[in-house]
Write a protein that holds these residues in place. Structure first.
Motif, PDB file in Angstrom:
ATOM      1  N   ASN A  12       4.756   5.106   1.420  1.00 30.79           N
ATOM      2  CA  ASN A  12       5.270   3.843   1.952  1.00 30.79           C
ATOM      3  C   ASN A  12       5.278   2.764   0.874  1.00 30.79           C
ATOM      4  N   THR A  13       4.173   2.654   0.154  1.00 32.71           N
ATOM      5  CA  THR A  13       4.048   1.638  -0.889  1.00 32.71           C
ATOM      6  C   THR A  13       5.164   1.779  -1.912  1.00 32.71           C
TER       7      THR A  13
ATOM      8  N   PRO B 226       0.413   2.630   8.505  1.00 36.15           N
ATOM      9  CA  PRO B 226       1.251   2.736   7.303  1.00 36.15           C
ATOM     10  C   PRO B 226       0.481   3.124   6.043  1.00 36.15           C
TER      11      PRO B 226
ATOM     12  N   LYS C 244       8.978   1.341  -0.207  1.00 37.65           N
ATOM     13  CA  LYS C 244       9.307  -0.006   0.252  1.00 37.65           C
ATOM     14  C   LYS C 244       9.308  -1.012  -0.893  1.00 37.65           C
TER      15      LYS C 244
ATOM     16  N   ILE D 131       5.174  -4.135   4.970  1.00 35.26           N
ATOM     17  CA  ILE D 131       4.803  -2.716   4.938  1.00 35.26           C
ATOM     18  C   ILE D 131       4.051  -2.389   3.655  1.00 35.26           C
TER      19      ILE D 131
ATOM     20  N   TYR E 292       1.650   9.885   4.878  1.00 34.76           N
ATOM     21  CA  TYR E 292       2.567   9.395   3.848  1.00 34.76           C
ATOM     22  C   TYR E 292       2.048   9.757   2.457  1.00 34.76           C
TER      23      TYR E 292
ATOM     24  N   SER F 289       0.268  -0.902   3.556  1.00 30.69           N
ATOM     25  CA  SER F 289       0.250   0.515   3.171  1.00 30.69           C
ATOM     26  C   SER F 289      -0.786   0.797   2.088  1.00 30.69           C
TER      27      SER F 289
END
Length: 242
Positions: free
Chosen positions: A68-69, A31, A72, A112, A37, A116
């Protein structure tokens, strides 16, 4: 994070080798991968810049984030926003059930977010501690009239750096989480001991929070900590069933 840092480093190396060097169809997911990402495709808004600025002042080892950071974390903030009856039904039982659902979904998102982020070294705080830092920051977000996220960075930073619970235990237990744990304790008593909690004392929840932290550290069984358990038990008024 100190508790899972080595595992994440192994995952990161394995992912890079299998995905980006060997080009395997099946590979280890990571992640935190900046190539998978990347953030070039998205606009980083000011609300996140504020978060990252505060976060890095507490988690000094944090050095990078990815899509992702950002995504989410935004989901978590929107999910946990309290908006009157929408989040808090009048019935306590329904309210607790609704919050438990939100809490479980929120924990998955925070899982996550934490993994991440790229860290230059092993952080001092454990995974739950880093989650606590994120929770404290997110509690200070508000939506303005245009439904845009805003945060008072100075106030948030002061509250975070001065949080006695975080400093003492390395993590926090929110009031809502504490209420849920106390409710579960009451349900357990009713089922196993045929006892109902009639009332709780002024210090009951403070004792419970200490017990939960000691339990998390594995120290609750130590002789010197038994007194806090006794104080918790004595602070409650019980109703015995005939």
């Amino acid at each position: 994070m100190s508790d899972i840092y080595e595992v994440l480093e192994v995952i990161k190396e394995r992912h890079w080798r299998e995905k980006h060097e060997e080009n395997k169809e099946e590979y280890q997911r990571d992640p935190s991968c900046l190539r998978c990402y990347g953030i070039n495709e998205i606009k980083i808004d000011k609300w996140f810049e504020g978060f990252w600025k505060i976060f890095q002042k507490v988690i000094l080892e944090a050095m990078g984030y990815n899509r992702n950071t950002y995504a989410k974390l935004l989901e978590y903030i929107v999910l946990t926003r309290k908006s009157g009856e929408e989040r808090y039904p009048s019935s306590k039982k329904k309210r607790d059930k609704e919050f438990e659902k939100i809490m479980k979904e929120g924990e998955k998102l925070l899982d996550i977010v934490v993994v991440s982020i790229r860290y230059r070294n092993k952080p001092d705080l454990k995974e739950e501690g880093i989650k606590s830092v994120i929770k404290i920051i997110c509690e200070h977000y508000m939506f303005d009239e245009e439904d845009k996220l805003i945060i008072n960075e100075r106030e948030t930073e002061e509250n975070l750096l001065g949080n006695k619970e975080l400093i003492r235990w390395g993590s926090i237990i929110t009031d809502d989480e504490l209420d849920i744990r106390f409710t579960r304790f009451g349900e357990w008593l009713a089922e196993k001991e045929s006892v109902e909690i009639k009332d709780k004392g002024y210090d009951t929840m403070r004792y419970l929070k200490t017990i939960l932290h000691l339990e998390e550290e594995g120290d609750i069984i130590k002789e010197e900590n038994r007194e806090i358990v006794k104080k918790f038990q004595k602070s409650i008024t019980y109703q015995w069933w005939d």
